[in-house]
Design a protein around this motif. Sequence first.
Motif, PDB file in Angstrom:
ATOM      1  N   ASP A 277      27.127 138.448   9.415  1.00 43.42           N
ATOM      2  CA  ASP A 277      28.612 137.811   9.520  1.00 43.42           C
ATOM      3  C   ASP A 277      29.154 138.437   8.031  1.00 43.42           C
ATOM      4  OD1 ASP A 277      28.969 136.621  11.860  1.00 43.42           O
ATOM      5  OD2 ASP A 277      28.267 134.649  11.263  1.00 43.42           O
TER       6      ASP A 277
ATOM      7  N   ASN B 180      34.893 138.453  11.443  1.00 43.30           N
ATOM      8  CA  ASN B 180      33.362 138.863  11.788  1.00 43.30           C
ATOM      9  C   ASN B 180      33.344 139.562  13.137  1.00 43.30           C
ATOM     10  OD1 ASN B 180      32.415 137.269   9.257  1.00 43.30           O
ATOM     11  ND2 ASN B 180      32.203 135.485  10.576  1.00 43.30           N
TER      12      ASN B 180
ATOM     13  N   GLU C 254      32.117 133.176   5.866  1.00 44.73           N
ATOM     14  CA  GLU C 254      31.537 131.828   6.498  1.00 44.73           C
ATOM     15  C   GLU C 254      32.270 130.797   5.638  1.00 44.73           C
ATOM     16  OE1 GLU C 254      30.483 130.715   9.224  1.00 44.73           O
ATOM     17  OE2 GLU C 254      29.749 132.582   9.942  1.00 44.73           O
TER      18      GLU C 254
END
Length: 361
Positions: free
Chosen positions: A223, A252, A226
């Motif tokens: 990713d 992402n 976050e």
Amino acid sequence: MTQGAGQGPEVERTATLRDFRVPGYVNETGPYDHGTEPGNTAPPLEEPLEHPDGYTPTQRDLPVISRRGDTLQVAVDPATTHAPVPSTGPGPLFVVGDVHGYLDELVAALQEKGLVDSAGNWCAGAARLWFLGDFTDRGPDGIGVIDLVMRLSAEAAAAGGYCKALMGNHELLLLGAKRFGDTPVNSGAGTATFQAAWLLNGGQKYDMDRLQDHHLQWMARLDAVEEVDGHLLVHSDTTAYLDYGDSIEAVNDTVRETITRNDADEVWDLFRKFTKRFSFRDEGGADAVRSLLDTYGGTRIVHGHSPIPYLLGEVGSEEDEDSGGPHVEGPHVYADGLAIAMDGGVTMAGKLLVQQLPLES
């Protein structure tokens, strides 16, 4: 941290040579080390490793920043060396700054925080650990770092915690060097190649020789953004993430889709944008942070990428020549307290930072 990717007006760049020559070894296909399987790596050595064949230390390559701006250096209490494991609920949250192949320093820092034991195995129960990206290049054992993170991910999950990682610009660079090699791409400042950029930014033959499919697949799935416990985690101190979506999931997905399409120019543009830096520093920096927090959530942003000594303007002056490296106590809080920088400058004899969040101050 990376140079030579067409960073634009956000940062003073060091021009690359037009006749930059790529050593012939980059076109070699192997051999690969088939003795290392996914999830397995040798335990850390008690003695520091000699530099392996193919390791080439790199020089300082970032512009010297003379303006401090509104900054705060946060000292980390060395007494806090173990990760408390709660009986219920999520475990304590830790973040790790840029590693850049410094495996021994990483293991030592994780041991200091009580996250791994003397054999390098996960021992923190339900603790949660996030790496902010940039595992390879410049240091002696980038593939060893990736192997360790992959193994700790499995061990932490089995213990009720987790170990996760974000995509850094050097992951994109290594992926591009392996996939596209010397294929010309439009850099915005003329023709460039991933291979030349990888070498320019500390790419190591020792890493390329051991890079296997499972490493590439792992990096490609990372990713980019976050949000955890009110902390927005990213690799780079840039607002370029806003170009890829108005939610964490959208960013992402877009990054993964770009990598999957396997178009050299598209991946180069993604890499170039991830190399941008210093968006949160100086005048307007707090507003830049707020633009990301307002879009993706969280109350503070936590990033790597730009070494703390450069954010503070403490590297590159005459006084630093005989200092033995920059002095980094811990994470650097700035931008009206909204940003936390985690790259302690391990590649310039600084410190590899592992920090529990939230910060106490």
